[in-house]
Design an enzyme around this catalytic site. Sequence first.
Site, PDB file in Angstrom:
ATOM      1  N   CYS A 113       0.814  -1.217   0.000  1.00 46.01           N
ATOM      2  CA  CYS A 113       0.000   0.000   0.000  1.00 46.01           C
ATOM      3  C   CYS A 113       0.846   1.265   0.000  1.00 46.01           C
ATOM      4  CB  CYS A 113      -0.922   0.003   1.210  1.00 46.01           C
ATOM      5  SG  CYS A 113      -2.004  -1.448   1.296  1.00 46.01           S
ATOM      6  N   HIS A 241      -3.050   6.785   3.062  1.00 43.28           N
ATOM      7  CA  HIS A 241      -3.558   5.526   2.527  1.00 43.28           C
ATOM      8  C   HIS A 241      -4.976   5.315   3.029  1.00 43.28           C
ATOM      9  CE1 HIS A 241      -4.204   1.448   1.521  1.00 43.28           C
ATOM     10  NE2 HIS A 241      -3.892   0.938   2.710  1.00 43.28           N
ATOM     11  N   ASN A 272     -10.413   0.095   0.238  1.00 42.21           N
ATOM     12  CA  ASN A 272      -8.952   0.071   0.279  1.00 42.21           C
ATOM     13  C   ASN A 272      -8.438  -0.395  -1.079  1.00 42.21           C
ATOM     14  OD1 ASN A 272      -6.243  -0.567   0.626  1.00 42.21           O
ATOM     15  ND2 ASN A 272      -6.530  -1.573   2.602  1.00 42.21           N
TER      16      ASN A 272
END
Length: 316
Positions: A113, A241, A272
Site C-alpha cells: 500500500c 492511505h 482500500n
Amino acid sequence: MSGVRIAALGHHQPERVLTNDELAAMVDTDDEWIRRRTGIVTRRIAGADESVTDLAAAAAAKALAASGLDPADIGQVTVATCSAVDRCPSIAAQVAGRLGIPGAVAFDLNNGCAGFCTSLSVAGHSLLAGAAKHALVIGAEKMSDLVDWTDRRSCILLGDGAGAAVLSATDGADSAIGPVVWGSDPSRASAVRLLDQWHPQFEQDGQAVFRWATTELPALAEQACRAAGLSPAELDGVVTHQANLRIIESLVQKLGLREDAVIARDVVDSGNTSAASVPLALAKLVERGDLRPGARVLLFAFGGGLSWAGQVVTCP
C-alpha cells in the site's frame, strides 16, 4: 535541474459498484457493522476482462493528457502495484506501449500500500539526478483478484482502481515534492501480506495494523512535515492511505491541523485500493477543486512489509 513538480494528475475506477448490502448477501456481515468498523460504504470492482494494466493505462492517459506533454517527453514510467498477475513484461512497460511512450525506462515497484508514495520519491530522485526530464508514476490495483470472498474480515475492505501523476524537473530553487520519510518494520511483516501461493490471497492482521497506525503513524507524519520545513498546522490537506476511516480520523485528530485543512476520505466510496489509494484520492480532490494549485498536502501510505512512505507535495 534543482526541483521537481507534479505537472498533472489522473484517476480511473471500474464502473461496477459493490455495496455493503450486496456483501451481506455473500458473507455473515451487515452494512452497520462494516461502516462502524471501517467507514466503507461502497467499493469499485473491476470486471473479469479488466486487468491492472487496463486500470493503470486509463489513469495514466488522463494524467498525460492533462500535462500537455507528448508521449515522447516521458523518460520514466513506474507502476506501483502488488496485485498484478503479469510479471514480465512489467505493467509499466505495457502502459508505455499503450500510450505510445518510446524508449522510457519502465518498471513496476511493489511496496504494498506504500507503493505510490515510494514510487513518487524514486521518480523524483531520478529527475533530480538528470536521468529523465519527465516521469509518469502510477498506482494501480485489482485487489478483487486477491480477495477471499468467504472471509468477512478482508472481503469488505478491498476495491479496484488507479491513480497517476506526471512529474517534471524544474529549474526553480524549490521542489514541489518534499523529502521522503520511508522505512519498514520487518518484525511486523506478517501484519499485511499476500499468502505465498500460485494465486496469491490477501491476508491482514487488522488489529495489529490498527494499533500501529494509530500509535506510530502520527510521529512519522510529523517527521515528513518537518523534512519539508513545515508544521502540520501549515498543511492545506492530508491524503493518507485509504485503509480505514477510523485510522484517518485518529491521525487527523493527533496532527493538530487547521480547521479548513482538506482531508481525503475516499475510503468511504472506494474501499482500500492499496497502492492506488493515495493517487486516486489526491486526483479526485484536485479535480473537484477541493485542493487548489499550490496547496501543500501531506501524502502518507503504509502497508505490507510493514512498510511506509510519505512526503509533502504541492498540488498542480
